[in-house]
Motif scaffolding. Sequence first.
Motif, PDB file in Angstrom:
ATOM      1  N   GLY A 144       0.796  -1.066   0.205  1.00 48.20           N
ATOM      2  CA  GLY A 144       0.095  -0.032   0.154  1.00 48.20           C
ATOM      3  C   GLY A 144       0.226   1.461  -0.533  1.00 48.20           C
ATOM      4  N   SER A 145       2.164   1.046  -0.195  1.00 47.00           N
ATOM      5  CA  SER A 145       3.267   2.090  -0.173  1.00 47.00           C
ATOM      6  C   SER A 145       3.204   2.718  -1.950  1.00 47.00           C
ATOM      7  CB  SER A 145       4.603   2.020   1.194  1.00 47.00           C
ATOM      8  OG  SER A 145       5.509   0.955  -0.352  1.00 47.00           O
ATOM      9  N   ALA A 146       3.604   3.846  -1.978  1.00 47.20           N
ATOM     10  CA  ALA A 146       3.792   4.475  -3.177  1.00 47.20           C
ATOM     11  C   ALA A 146       5.363   3.909  -3.832  1.00 47.20           C
ATOM     12  CB  ALA A 146       4.650   5.805  -2.654  1.00 47.20           C
ATOM     13  N   ARG A 147       4.656   2.112  -4.332  1.00 47.14           N
ATOM     14  CA  ARG A 147       6.004   1.696  -4.907  1.00 47.14           C
ATOM     15  C   ARG A 147       6.745   2.334  -6.051  1.00 47.14           C
ATOM     16  NH1 ARG A 147       4.587  -3.563  -4.170  1.00 47.14           N
ATOM     17  NH2 ARG A 147       2.795  -4.270  -2.544  1.00 47.14           N
ATOM     18  N   LEU A 148       6.411   3.022  -6.824  1.00 47.56           N
ATOM     19  CA  LEU A 148       6.666   3.714  -7.714  1.00 47.56           C
ATOM     20  C   LEU A 148       8.121   4.097  -7.476  1.00 47.56           C
ATOM     21  CD1 LEU A 148       3.719   3.911 -10.667  1.00 47.56           C
ATOM     22  CD2 LEU A 148       5.643   2.003 -11.158  1.00 47.56           C
ATOM     23  N   ALA A 149       7.419   5.296  -6.098  1.00 51.71           N
ATOM     24  CA  ALA A 149       9.052   6.141  -5.710  1.00 51.71           C
ATOM     25  C   ALA A 149       9.489   5.537  -5.817  1.00 51.71           C
ATOM     26  CB  ALA A 149       8.181   6.846  -4.491  1.00 51.71           C
ATOM     27  N   ALA A 150       9.759   4.089  -4.221  1.00 51.35           N
ATOM     28  CA  ALA A 150      10.876   3.954  -4.137  1.00 51.35           C
ATOM     29  C   ALA A 150      11.316   2.971  -5.170  1.00 51.35           C
ATOM     30  CB  ALA A 150       9.499   2.173  -3.094  1.00 51.35           C
ATOM     31  N   LEU A 151      10.719   2.087  -6.194  1.00 50.25           N
ATOM     32  CA  LEU A 151      11.568   1.577  -7.269  1.00 50.25           C
ATOM     33  C   LEU A 151      12.531   2.557  -7.726  1.00 50.25           C
ATOM     34  CD1 LEU A 151       8.362  -0.639  -8.660  1.00 50.25           C
ATOM     35  CD2 LEU A 151      10.693  -1.443  -7.533  1.00 50.25           C
ATOM     36  N   TRP A 152      11.735   4.013  -7.840  1.00 48.85           N
ATOM     37  CA  TRP A 152      12.608   4.734  -8.752  1.00 48.85           C
ATOM     38  C   TRP A 152      13.749   4.973  -7.709  1.00 48.85           C
ATOM     39  CZ3 TRP A 152      13.360   7.795 -12.419  1.00 48.85           C
ATOM     40  CH2 TRP A 152      14.038   9.055 -12.929  1.00 48.85           C
ATOM     41  N   ASN A 153      13.533   5.318  -6.464  1.00 47.82           N
ATOM     42  CA  ASN A 153      15.136   5.685  -5.797  1.00 47.82           C
ATOM     43  C   ASN A 153      16.044   4.132  -5.893  1.00 47.82           C
ATOM     44  OD1 ASN A 153      14.047   7.870  -4.978  1.00 47.82           O
ATOM     45  ND2 ASN A 153      12.716   6.832  -3.492  1.00 47.82           N
ATOM     46  N   ARG A 154      15.552   3.586  -6.467  1.00 49.26           N
ATOM     47  CA  ARG A 154      16.320   1.512  -6.608  1.00 49.26           C
ATOM     48  C   ARG A 154      17.250   2.076  -7.969  1.00 49.26           C
ATOM     49  NH1 ARG A 154      13.289  -3.527  -4.458  1.00 49.26           N
ATOM     50  NH2 ARG A 154      13.119  -2.987  -2.622  1.00 49.26           N
ATOM     51  N   ILE A 155      16.739   2.376  -8.487  1.00 51.02           N
ATOM     52  CA  ILE A 155      17.218   2.673 -10.289  1.00 51.02           C
ATOM     53  C   ILE A 155      17.377   4.225 -10.666  1.00 51.02           C
ATOM     54  CG2 ILE A 155      15.789   0.711 -10.931  1.00 51.02           C
ATOM     55  CD1 ILE A 155      14.479   2.752 -12.364  1.00 51.02           C
ATOM     56  N   ALA A 156      17.755   5.105  -9.604  1.00 50.73           N
ATOM     57  CA  ALA A 156      18.161   6.484 -10.621  1.00 50.73           C
ATOM     58  C   ALA A 156      19.093   6.782  -9.815  1.00 50.73           C
ATOM     59  CB  ALA A 156      16.733   7.533  -9.658  1.00 50.73           C
ATOM     60  N   PRO A 157      20.277   7.545 -10.118  1.00 55.12           N
ATOM     61  CA  PRO A 157      21.039   8.149  -9.451  1.00 55.12           C
ATOM     62  C   PRO A 157      20.686   8.700  -8.308  1.00 55.12           C
ATOM     63  CG  PRO A 157      21.477   8.575 -11.466  1.00 55.12           C
ATOM     64  CD  PRO A 157      19.993   8.181 -11.306  1.00 55.12           C
ATOM     65  N   HIS A 158      21.756   9.171  -7.457  1.00 50.88           N
ATOM     66  CA  HIS A 158      21.264   9.447  -6.173  1.00 50.88           C
ATOM     67  C   HIS A 158      20.976  11.161  -5.710  1.00 50.88           C
ATOM     68  CE1 HIS A 158      21.082  10.260  -1.491  1.00 50.88           C
ATOM     69  NE2 HIS A 158      21.783  11.021  -1.815  1.00 50.88           N
ATOM     70  N   ALA A 159      21.631  11.634  -7.020  1.00 51.60           N
ATOM     71  CA  ALA A 159      20.961  13.158  -7.521  1.00 51.60           C
ATOM     72  C   ALA A 159      19.202  13.176  -7.744  1.00 51.60           C
ATOM     73  CB  ALA A 159      21.851  14.064  -8.530  1.00 51.60           C
ATOM     74  N   LEU A 160      19.448  12.389  -8.379  1.00 55.70           N
ATOM     75  CA  LEU A 160      17.571  12.022  -9.021  1.00 55.70           C
ATOM     76  C   LEU A 160      16.410  11.757  -8.473  1.00 55.70           C
ATOM     77  CD1 LEU A 160      18.388  12.340 -13.232  1.00 55.70           C
ATOM     78  CD2 LEU A 160      18.200  13.579 -11.952  1.00 55.70           C
ATOM     79  N   THR A 161      17.530  11.109  -6.886  1.00 56.62           N
ATOM     80  CA  THR A 161      15.986  10.544  -5.851  1.00 56.62           C
ATOM     81  C   THR A 161      15.153  11.094  -5.522  1.00 56.62           C
ATOM     82  OG1 THR A 161      17.708   9.797  -4.389  1.00 56.62           O
ATOM     83  CG2 THR A 161      17.776   8.266  -5.866  1.00 56.62           C
ATOM     84  N   THR A 162      14.450  10.976  -4.419  1.00 61.89           N
ATOM     85  CA  THR A 162      13.529  11.379  -3.901  1.00 61.89           C
ATOM     86  C   THR A 162      13.490  11.582  -2.640  1.00 61.89           C
ATOM     87  OG1 THR A 162      11.480   9.663  -4.415  1.00 61.89           O
ATOM     88  CG2 THR A 162      11.266  11.897  -5.771  1.00 61.89           C
ATOM     89  N   ASP A 163      13.455  12.467  -1.645  1.00 56.41           N
ATOM     90  CA  ASP A 163      13.391  12.307  -0.324  1.00 56.41           C
ATOM     91  C   ASP A 163      12.365  11.525   0.080  1.00 56.41           C
ATOM     92  OD1 ASP A 163      16.249  13.908  -0.596  1.00 56.41           O
ATOM     93  OD2 ASP A 163      14.847  15.323   0.174  1.00 56.41           O
ATOM     94  N   ARG A 164      12.972  10.826   1.399  1.00 55.23           N
ATOM     95  CA  ARG A 164      11.816   8.910   1.262  1.00 55.23           C
ATOM     96  C   ARG A 164      12.076   9.370   3.482  1.00 55.23           C
ATOM     97  NH1 ARG A 164       9.906   4.447  -0.691  1.00 55.23           N
ATOM     98  NH2 ARG A 164       8.362   5.052   0.009  1.00 55.23           N
ATOM     99  N   PRO A 165      11.676   9.946   4.191  1.00 54.27           N
ATOM    100  CA  PRO A 165      12.071   9.539   5.849  1.00 54.27           C
ATOM    101  C   PRO A 165      12.196   7.924   5.989  1.00 54.27           C
ATOM    102  CG  PRO A 165      10.078  10.325   5.418  1.00 54.27           C
ATOM    103  CD  PRO A 165      10.991  10.392   4.337  1.00 54.27           C
ATOM    104  N   ILE A 166      12.972   7.790   6.879  1.00 54.63           N
ATOM    105  CA  ILE A 166      12.591   6.269   7.989  1.00 54.63           C
ATOM    106  C   ILE A 166      12.167   6.853   9.174  1.00 54.63           C
ATOM    107  CG2 ILE A 166      14.279   5.105   9.422  1.00 54.63           C
ATOM    108  CD1 ILE A 166      16.645   6.211   8.658  1.00 54.63           C
ATOM    109  N   THR A 167      11.258   5.542   8.514  1.00 53.69           N
ATOM    110  CA  THR A 167       9.830   5.796  10.070  1.00 53.69           C
ATOM    111  C   THR A 167      10.258   4.745  11.107  1.00 53.69           C
ATOM    112  OG1 THR A 167       8.300   4.123   8.585  1.00 53.69           O
ATOM    113  CG2 THR A 167       8.375   6.255   8.424  1.00 53.69           C
ATOM    114  N   PHE A 168       9.718   5.203  12.221  1.00 55.72           N
ATOM    115  CA  PHE A 168       9.990   3.678  12.778  1.00 55.72           C
ATOM    116  C   PHE A 168       8.443   3.792  13.902  1.00 55.72           C
ATOM    117  CE2 PHE A 168      13.563   6.188  12.938  1.00 55.72           C
ATOM    118  CZ  PHE A 168      14.759   5.333  12.926  1.00 55.72           C
TER     119      PHE A 168
END
Length: 754
Positions: A144-168
Motif C-alpha cells: 500500500g505504499s508509494a511503490r513507484l517512488a521506491a522503485l525509482w529511488n532504487r534505479i535512479a542516480p542519487h542526485a535524482l532520487t526523492t527524499d523519503r524519511p525512515i519511519t520507526f
Amino acid sequence: MRRALTIALLAALCLLQLLCLWRAPAVHAPALITVTLKPGQAIALGRTELAAPQAAPIQLGVRRDEAGHWLVRNLGPGRPLLTRLDGQEQRLGSRALDQGRWFQVGASRFEVGRGNALRGAGHDWTYDGATLLRDGEIQPLCPGSARLAALWNRIAPHALTTDRPITFGGNLNCGNRIAIAWLAGASAQAARTPAELLMLSSGAGMDAPVLVSSLQGASELAQLEEPLDGAGALVAGRTRLALHVDGARLELRPQRHVALFTEPKTLLPPGVAWTWQPRADWAIPPGSGWWIAAVLAGAGAAAWLRPGASASALLVLGGVAALLCQRAGISLGVGVSMLLAWGALWRFLLATPRPALATCAGVLLLAAGLLMQLEMGMGAMESSWLRHFQKTSALLAVGLGAATWIRLRGPLLAQERLEYVLAALAGAALLALALQVLLGDETGVFDLQPVEFAKLALTALTAHCIAIGLGLPQQSGAPLRWLHLAGPVLLFGALLGLALVEVDDYSPLILLLVWSMAMALAWSLAARRPAAVAALVGAGCMALGAIAWLRMTGLPDWGFYADRFAVWLDPARHPHTGQQLLLGARAIADGAWWGADNWLGVGALGQAAGSALHIPAVQDDFAPSFFINRHGLLGALGLWALQALFLAGIVQTAARAFAASAATGDFRQAWLWRFRCFVLCGGAAFVFGHLLLSWGTNLAMFPIMGQPMSFLSAGGSHLLFFICPLLAFNALSAQSFEEKPSCRSMSNTKSWAR
C-alpha cells in the motif's frame, strides 16, 4: 452583437463581485498577541490563544527561566517550525545527531555511525536520505505504499532520487520502515541532512517516548526546549507569527492563516492579550510600500485608457507589485485586487474591436471564477481564503496584461527563429521538471507547478512537429519523417515519468491520455485517415465502457489505485478517505437547482460560506462542488454552456487556421497556419481533460483525481502558464485572419513570379 453581449455579462459579473464585497460583514483579527510572564512562569498556547485555526488546542509550551530567557517546546501533534533571524529553520521536537550519538525509540536503541550507518534492532542499517538498506540489502516494498517512488529511488542516480524519511514502529520491516515491537507505526522519523541525521518525533500521543543523547545525558525528544533568543518567526499549524522578545513581553504578530472574528473580543488566559484590527478591504501598503501603491493605482487607471501597449505593460507591473506585496506579507485590500483584476479582464476584452468566441467565453469564465473565489474568501472566518482571490487577480494582471501587450505589438519573432524558441521552451520545461524531482514534491517547487509549463511546451513542440510532418512531400524518406515527428517524445516521457514517480495519483496519466487521443484525432482528420479516426473513436467508446464496467464489478487488489476505486464505489464504508467525496456530494445536494439560498447565490453574496468550505481542497479540486452549492445546478448549466462555447471557439479558430493552410500556396505560410491549428487543438485537449476530470470527480462519475478546473479553481500555475498563453495565442490567431488576404495575395504573387 457578440461583443455587446459579452460586455453586458462581464459588467453583471463585476457588479456581483462588488455586491459581495459590499454585503460582507465587518470582521476583526488580532494584529498583535502579547504574552507576559515573570521569571520562572510558564504558559500553554494553542489554537485559541494564537488565533491559529489549524493548530492543536494545546500546541506550544512557553516558559521564562529564572534568568529571564524565553524557551518554547512542542506540546501537541505536529512539529511547529521555528525560524531564526539568520534564516535557519528548526522543527520543534527534532534533533540533529552526528557520529557517536544514539537515540532510542521504544525499547530499541540505535547508534549513529560514520556516514550513512546506523546500528540497532539487531541489524546494521545504511540510509542515504532516499533508500534504507538492512545488512546491506534493500528491504521489500511495503504494502500500500508509494511503490513507484521506491522503485525509482532504487534505479535512479542519487542526485535524482526523492527524499523519503525512515519511519520507526509497527511489526514489518519493509521499504524505509524499521519495525519495533509494541509500538505504533510512524512513532518517529529520521531524515538525512547533508551533514547529519535529523531525528523527528511524532509529537504528543505516541506510545513511547523517543530518547536522544546529549552532552547532559539522555533527553526526551518531544520535550526538548528551544531558546527564542535570535528567533524571528514561529509557525504553528499553518499560521505564521512574527516573533519579537522585549524583556518580559513576547510579541507575536500573525501574518497568514489567521482566525477572524465578527466582534473584537474573545476569552484569553491571564498573561495573554490581543491588539485588534479590522479587515480593511481597501487597504494600501503603508510606509515603504507607497511605490507599490502608485504602480497599482496606475495599473488600474490604465485599464480605462485607450488601447496602447504602454498601458498593458503598466498592468503587468501592477500584477507583479501585487504578488510582491503578498509574498512580503504586506497588507493589500481585497478591493484593490478586485480593481486590478477588472482592469486585466476589460483590457483583454476591449483590445480588439471584434473579439473571438473563445476570447469572450474565456473572459466570462475568468470573471465567474473570480466571483467564486471572492465568495469563499469573504465567507470564511480565516484570512488565508482571500489570498486565493488576491493571487488570482495579480496573476490575471500579469498574464492578460502580457497577452494584451503582445496582441497590440504583434509578432515579436521571425518565423525562422521560432524553432529555437521552441527548443528553449522544451529545455526550460525539462529543467523545471528536474528541479521538481530534485528539490520539490507533488505540490511543485518554489511555489510553482512546472508541469503546467511543460504542458504548454509539449503542446507547442508537438504542433510544430505535426505541422512540419504534414508538409513534407510523400516521397521523402521515412527516417526523415520520423525524425521530425519524434521531437516531443522526450518531453512527453519526462511528464509521464514525473506523473509516475512524484505524484501519488493517476490523474496526470488520464490527462496525458486524453491529450494524446485528441492530438491523434486532429492529425488523423488533417491527414485524411478515416481508419485512424474510426480506431480512435472506438478506443474512446471502449474507455467509457471500461469505466462503467469498473463501476459495476469493482477492481482487483492493485494497491493504492484499488483503494481509490474502492472509495469511489462505496465512500460510506471509507469514512476517512471518502470524506472528500461525501462532503462534496452533500454540498451539491444542498445546492439543488437554485442554490443553497434559493436565489442562485445572489442572496448569499458576502455571507458565511457554510459547511461547503470544509471539503478538502475545495479551492482547487472540489471548486465545482462549492459552485453548485452556492449557485445551484442552474448556475452550473450556465457554467457548462460557457465552457462548451470556449472549447467550440478554440476548435473553430483551429479549423479556420487549417483551412487557411490548405488555401495558401506558400510553404512557410502553410506551416504557420498548421502550427496555429495544432497548438489550439492541443490546448483545447488539455482544457477538455481538466474539465472532464474535474466534473467527473465532483459528480462521482470518476474516482477522486486531483486536477483543478480551468478558470474556476485557484490554480495559479495553471492560470499563468497555460490558460493565459492559450487565450493570447487564440486571440492572435483569430486576429491574423484579418491580415490573411494580404498574406495570401503576397504568396500568390511569389508563386506567379516563380
